[in-house]
Design a protein around this motif. Structure first.
Motif, PDB file in Angstrom:
ATOM      1  N   ILE A 121       0.842  -1.198   0.000  1.00 43.78           N
ATOM      2  CA  ILE A 121       0.000   0.000   0.000  1.00 43.78           C
ATOM      3  C   ILE A 121       0.878   1.249   0.000  1.00 43.78           C
ATOM      4  O   ILE A 121       0.669   2.182  -0.782  1.00 43.78           O
ATOM      5  N   ALA A 167       2.451   1.837  -3.288  1.00 41.62           N
ATOM      6  CA  ALA A 167       1.516   2.359  -4.285  1.00 41.62           C
ATOM      7  C   ALA A 167       1.450   3.879  -4.181  1.00 41.62           C
ATOM      8  O   ALA A 167       1.515   4.591  -5.189  1.00 41.62           O
ATOM      9  N   SER A 207       4.631   5.345  -5.568  1.00 46.25           N
ATOM     10  CA  SER A 207       4.652   5.433  -7.041  1.00 46.25           C
ATOM     11  C   SER A 207       3.819   6.602  -7.512  1.00 46.25           C
ATOM     12  O   SER A 207       4.113   7.232  -8.520  1.00 46.25           O
ATOM     13  N   PHE A 260       3.792  11.791 -10.437  1.00 44.54           N
ATOM     14  CA  PHE A 260       3.356  13.168 -10.614  1.00 44.54           C
ATOM     15  C   PHE A 260       4.441  14.211 -10.414  1.00 44.54           C
ATOM     16  O   PHE A 260       4.288  15.348 -10.811  1.00 44.54           O
ATOM     17  N   ILE A 310      10.374  15.779 -12.943  1.00 42.59           N
ATOM     18  CA  ILE A 310      11.319  14.704 -13.242  1.00 42.59           C
ATOM     19  C   ILE A 310      12.607  14.804 -12.423  1.00 42.59           C
ATOM     20  O   ILE A 310      13.168  13.796 -12.000  1.00 42.59           O
ATOM     21  N   LEU A 337      14.385   6.054 -17.289  1.00 43.52           N
ATOM     22  CA  LEU A 337      13.376   6.443 -16.305  1.00 43.52           C
ATOM     23  C   LEU A 337      12.270   7.243 -16.969  1.00 43.52           C
ATOM     24  O   LEU A 337      11.079   6.964 -16.784  1.00 43.52           O
ATOM     25  N   GLU A 338      12.673   8.222 -17.799  1.00 39.66           N
ATOM     26  CA  GLU A 338      11.699   9.087 -18.456  1.00 39.66           C
ATOM     27  C   GLU A 338      10.767   8.243 -19.314  1.00 39.66           C
ATOM     28  O   GLU A 338       9.564   8.462 -19.372  1.00 39.66           O
ATOM     29  N   ARG A 361       8.664   5.550 -16.534  1.00 38.64           N
ATOM     30  CA  ARG A 361       8.210   5.683 -15.153  1.00 38.64           C
ATOM     31  C   ARG A 361       6.713   5.482 -14.998  1.00 38.64           C
ATOM     32  O   ARG A 361       6.258   4.916 -14.018  1.00 38.64           O
ATOM     33  N   PHE A 362       5.940   5.933 -15.991  1.00 32.79           N
ATOM     34  CA  PHE A 362       4.498   5.753 -15.849  1.00 32.79           C
ATOM     35  C   PHE A 362       4.144   4.289 -15.993  1.00 32.79           C
ATOM     36  O   PHE A 362       3.306   3.761 -15.275  1.00 32.79           O
ATOM     37  N   ALA A 375       4.556   2.130 -12.818  1.00 37.45           N
ATOM     38  CA  ALA A 375       3.523   2.172 -11.787  1.00 37.45           C
ATOM     39  C   ALA A 375       2.332   1.323 -12.210  1.00 37.45           C
ATOM     40  O   ALA A 375       1.392   1.137 -11.449  1.00 37.45           O
ATOM     41  N   PHE A 406      -2.308  -7.311  -7.559  1.00 41.29           N
ATOM     42  CA  PHE A 406      -3.485  -7.651  -6.764  1.00 41.29           C
ATOM     43  C   PHE A 406      -4.724  -8.087  -7.517  1.00 41.29           C
ATOM     44  O   PHE A 406      -5.631  -8.651  -6.921  1.00 41.29           O
ATOM     45  N   GLN A 430      -6.040  15.151 -13.991  1.00 40.42           N
ATOM     46  CA  GLN A 430      -4.885  14.279 -13.742  1.00 40.42           C
ATOM     47  C   GLN A 430      -5.319  12.827 -13.827  1.00 40.42           C
ATOM     48  O   GLN A 430      -6.472  12.506 -13.567  1.00 40.42           O
ATOM     49  N   GLU A 431      -4.383  11.977 -14.173  1.00 41.00           N
ATOM     50  CA  GLU A 431      -4.729  10.573 -14.282  1.00 41.00           C
ATOM     51  C   GLU A 431      -3.846   9.763 -13.337  1.00 41.00           C
ATOM     52  O   GLU A 431      -2.659  10.000 -13.233  1.00 41.00           O
ATOM     53  N   LEU A 432      -4.468   8.806 -12.639  1.00 40.37           N
ATOM     54  CA  LEU A 432      -3.680   7.949 -11.741  1.00 40.37           C
ATOM     55  C   LEU A 432      -3.205   6.729 -12.504  1.00 40.37           C
ATOM     56  O   LEU A 432      -3.907   6.250 -13.385  1.00 40.37           O
ATOM     57  N   PRO A 433      -2.033   6.180 -12.153  1.00 41.21           N
ATOM     58  CA  PRO A 433      -1.685   4.882 -12.723  1.00 41.21           C
ATOM     59  C   PRO A 433      -2.639   3.840 -12.135  1.00 41.21           C
ATOM     60  O   PRO A 433      -2.895   3.840 -10.925  1.00 41.21           O
ATOM     61  N   VAL A 443      -1.769   1.744  -9.065  1.00 43.27           N
ATOM     62  CA  VAL A 443      -1.942   2.326  -7.740  1.00 43.27           C
ATOM     63  C   VAL A 443      -3.352   2.038  -7.225  1.00 43.27           C
ATOM     64  O   VAL A 443      -3.548   1.650  -6.075  1.00 43.27           O
ATOM     65  N   ALA A 501      -3.636  -1.568  -6.143  1.00 41.81           N
ATOM     66  CA  ALA A 501      -2.926  -1.824  -4.888  1.00 41.81           C
ATOM     67  C   ALA A 501      -3.723  -1.293  -3.706  1.00 41.81           C
ATOM     68  O   ALA A 501      -3.792  -1.926  -2.655  1.00 41.81           O
ATOM     69  N   LEU A 502      -4.342  -0.137  -3.886  1.00 45.82           N
ATOM     70  CA  LEU A 502      -5.082   0.451  -2.774  1.00 45.82           C
ATOM     71  C   LEU A 502      -6.269  -0.408  -2.394  1.00 45.82           C
ATOM     72  O   LEU A 502      -6.652  -0.501  -1.235  1.00 45.82           O
ATOM     73  N   ALA A 518      -4.379  -4.499  -1.607  1.00 44.14           N
ATOM     74  CA  ALA A 518      -3.485  -4.766  -0.488  1.00 44.14           C
ATOM     75  C   ALA A 518      -4.237  -4.978   0.832  1.00 44.14           C
ATOM     76  O   ALA A 518      -3.909  -5.893   1.576  1.00 44.14           O
TER      77      ALA A 518
END
Lengths: 346, 343
Positions: free
Chosen positions: A173, A176, A179, A184, A187, B187-188, B191-192, B195, B271, B317-320, B323, B326-327, B330
């Protein structure tokens, strides 16, 4: 029965330690100094051990660069490595003693994940926050995590197995959310946060040394004075009560010390995993299981481990630097699995 | 106790509809979710426009958004959700471990490391190469976790496997992090994805992964009866004359196909594989011939819903989506660990 204890008694404190401890601590101190000198001497700009000693003692080496490289770059970094090693090792020793679980490590039971989530949140959301807020917020995150794990793993007494499983679940958790921050953030902030997450003493300065020092000054002596009670608690609550330990109170204090050291360590150098796992085990091999001797021994061992891991990370793939957390994980994870397998055989 | 056997708990817990009808119902729900997931997002698009974009495509902005962004994304959510859920169900059946899941057992982290390492060494690679690499990473990690877990006392018990998976995940993620630190370019780029995300995927990715997932699903469904026998325990399965070694190998191939391809298109989404089989088993008992297809449908629905939630919770905004899962997942893991693992 050979007399192999040293007993120190005075009005205020009494100590009973294994005869091997003072010699062992002396040996470790020598190893640490050698490791530190090696660590300071290695790098893009090699410096001979003699020059290092001279520079630290403020003697002139005839090369003005030495003072700058050592004082501004390498010495604080090495000191931070040593200090976080001490913090993680003591924290690991305390948790292993409290849970009577040889696999407990602040990294595995999720306390580091809580600390790092809190710290990453501060780094990404408040990039301008002063540096001393990091250990405080990491401590708060670690404490919250510890309380959660402990209460969830409560099953007519805390079950060691459940502690590990709860740690895995709650770490997920926390990761998560971490991440989320990483996705967000700006960089450059994220890149910094990542280096830091992997556990690194890269670019640490005197500022970090002095931010971290008070935490050590407060909590290491506390850990040493509480060691007696850790011995008693290790025998089980009933025995500890019989020996006159105020079980819940002492346990609470010990958890506080363990969490504080882990939290401050994570805030300073990120998630350097497995140090808190390995150091106590090596310490037990060297001086036995009495915590009064074990805590200082494993503390110094932890210091050695992180200094050496940092040295390896800098030299293995030079000029690329590996964070020392990667090195400790590469060594520690196989060791953890070995312990797991050996434990199951009992 | 003789009488009790005629009315086992299964008799009275049985749902009133036949398993087949339930599956059809599930597919209908999935279709409704699919339509909604296409309408919802940064810009709301009315239902009739969706239909129109198929029937009379006119190249308008809305039609383009539907055809190139929303629909591929939803289809990939369905593909990944069903792949993850079925691989989780297979693993739980094979290892008799209620906590088994490609994420927890480290299989996803292995696939992720393989992908990250490939991008680091060879620069941007085509998806088909990344998919193959992810398979290799997933397969190697699966074997390693199983091997390490079976060294412990009592063989590959749930606890041994879970802890071995966690330790291996720690090791693998630290290597992944090391690569990302060394190379900001990687990484660039990644990274998205790391997640766990379904954003910015086009229809080609879906089409490239489809054969692998389809093959994995077909193999899994074909094994239903054998998995049911295996879930009674390996000794019983052997006693019933089953070639357990073969079943394990074929099921493992299916798990690797499913988990590897889902990681290669969507990153490590955790999960779903853990939660879905438990939900399904709540309705359908120990029969994996039904548990597996149901898991596919329920997994697809769950990931679609999670993705929609990830898109609209914090608009713009957008969440991966990893996440989100997992929320939700978990806490479920924590509950399972507390209730199902013997001390």
């Amino acid at each position: 029965m050979k007399l192999d204890w040293l007993v120190i008694r005075s009005e205020a404190i009494s100590f009973r330690i294994d005869r091997r401890v003072p010699l062992m601590l002396l040996c470790l101190a020598v190893v640490i100094i050698v490791a530190m000198v090696m660590n300071v001497g290695q790098g893009e700009y090699p410096i001979s051990p003699l020059d290092i000693v001279k520079t630290v003692l403020n003697l002139d080496t005839g090369n003005p660069d030495h003072a700058f490289v050592i004082h501004n770059l390498r010495l604080p970094r090495t000191l931070v490595a040593f200090m976080v090693g001490v913090a993680f090792a003591i924290s690991g020793t305390i948790f292993q003693g409290l849970t009577r679980n040889p696999l407990a490590d602040p990294g595995i039971i999720g306390i580091n994940a809580g600390a790092s989530l809190a710290a990453v949140t501060v780094i990404v959301l408040f990039p301008s926050a002063p540096i001393y807020t990091l250990p405080v917020s990491a401590f708060a995150g670690a404490m919250l995590m510890a309380v959660l794990i402990y209460s969830l793993a409560w099953n007519n007494g805390s079950s060691p197995i459940l502690l590990i499983l709860m740690g895995i679940g709650l770490s997920a958790i926390a990761s998560a959310f971490t991440s989320l921050m990483i996705t967000f953030g700006d960089i450059n902030d994220v890149s910094n946060a990542l280096v830091w997450l992997a556990g690194s003493v890269y670019g640490r300065t005197w500022e970090q040394v002095f931010t971290f020092l008070p935490w050590l000054i407060v909590f290491v002596p506390m850990a040493l004075t509480l060691a007696r009670h850790l011995n008693a608690l290790n025998l089980g609550d009933d025995v500890a009560k019989g020996l006159g330990t105020r079980v819940e109170w002492e346990r609470g204090l010990l958890v506080l010390v363990g969490v504080a050291l882990a939290g401050a360590g994570v805030a300073t150098a990120g998630m350097i995993g497995f140090v808190g796992l390995i150091a106590p085990h090596l310490g037990r091999q060297l001086v036995g299981t009495n915590h009064e001797g074990l805590i200082p021994t494993s503390a110094l061992l932890g210091g050695v481990i992180v200094i050496v891991a940092d040295l390896l990370g800098r030299t293995l793939f030079a000029p690329i630097e590996l964070p020392c957390g990667v090195v400790t994980a590469a060594i520690g994870a196989p060791y953890f699995l070995f312990l797991l397998i050996r434990n199951r055989k009992k | 106790m003789i009488k009790a056997s005629t009315t086992s708990p299964r008799e009275w817990k049985k749902p009133q509809i036949s398993p087949f009808a339930g599956l059809v119902l599930g597919l209908v729900i999935l279709l409704i979710c699919l339509v909604y997931s296409v309408t919802l997002g940064a810009a709301e698009i009315p239902l009739e426009e969706i239909l129109a974009s198929f029937v009379t495509f006119d190249g308008s902005y809305q039609h383009l958004v539907i055809q190139t962004v929303r629909l591929p994304r939803s289809l990939i959510a369905i593909l990944v959700g069903s792949a993850l859920a079925v691989s989780g169900a297979l693993m739980q059946g094979l290892t008799r471990n209620p906590l088994a899941e490609p994420g927890i057992l480290g299989i996803q982290s292995g696939a992720a490391l393989a992908v990250v390492a490939t991008i680091f060494i060879f620069g941007s690679s085509s998806l088909s190469i990344l998919t193959i690499v992810a398979f290799l990473g997933a397969g190697a990690t699966a074997m390693l976790v199983y091997f390490l877990g079976s060294l412990g006392k009592g063989g590959p018990t749930p606890l041994n496997l879970t802890v071995a998976g966690a330790a291996l995940t720690a090791l693998i993620s630290s290597l992944t992090t090391a690569i990302l630190i060394v190379s900001q370019r990687t990484l660039e780029e990644i990274r998205f994805w790391l997640a766990g995300s379904l954003a910015g995927r086009d229809i080609n990715m879906f089409l490239q992964a489809l054969p692998f997932v389809a093959l994995g699903l077909v193999v899994a469904f074909a094994l239903g009866r054998q998995i049911t026998t295996m879930s009674l325990g390996e000794d019983i399965a052997k006693g019933l004359g089953q070639q357990t070694a073969w079943v394990k190998i074929i099921a493992a191939i299916s798990v690797v196909l499913l988990a590897g391809s889902s990681v290669s298109i969507a990153g490590p989404i955790g999960f779903i594989g853990l939660v879905v089989p438990h939900i399904v088993r709540f309705f359908i008992f120990a029969d994996y011939r039904w548990i597996l297809p149901y898991s596919a449908v329920v997994g697809a629905i769950l990931l679609l819903v999670a993705d929609v939630a990830a898109r609209i919770l914090l608009k713009p905004q957008e969440l991966p989506v990893g996440v989100m899962t997992a929320l939700v997942g978990a806490p479920f893991f924590v509950y399972l660990a507390k209730s199902k693992v013997k001390k």
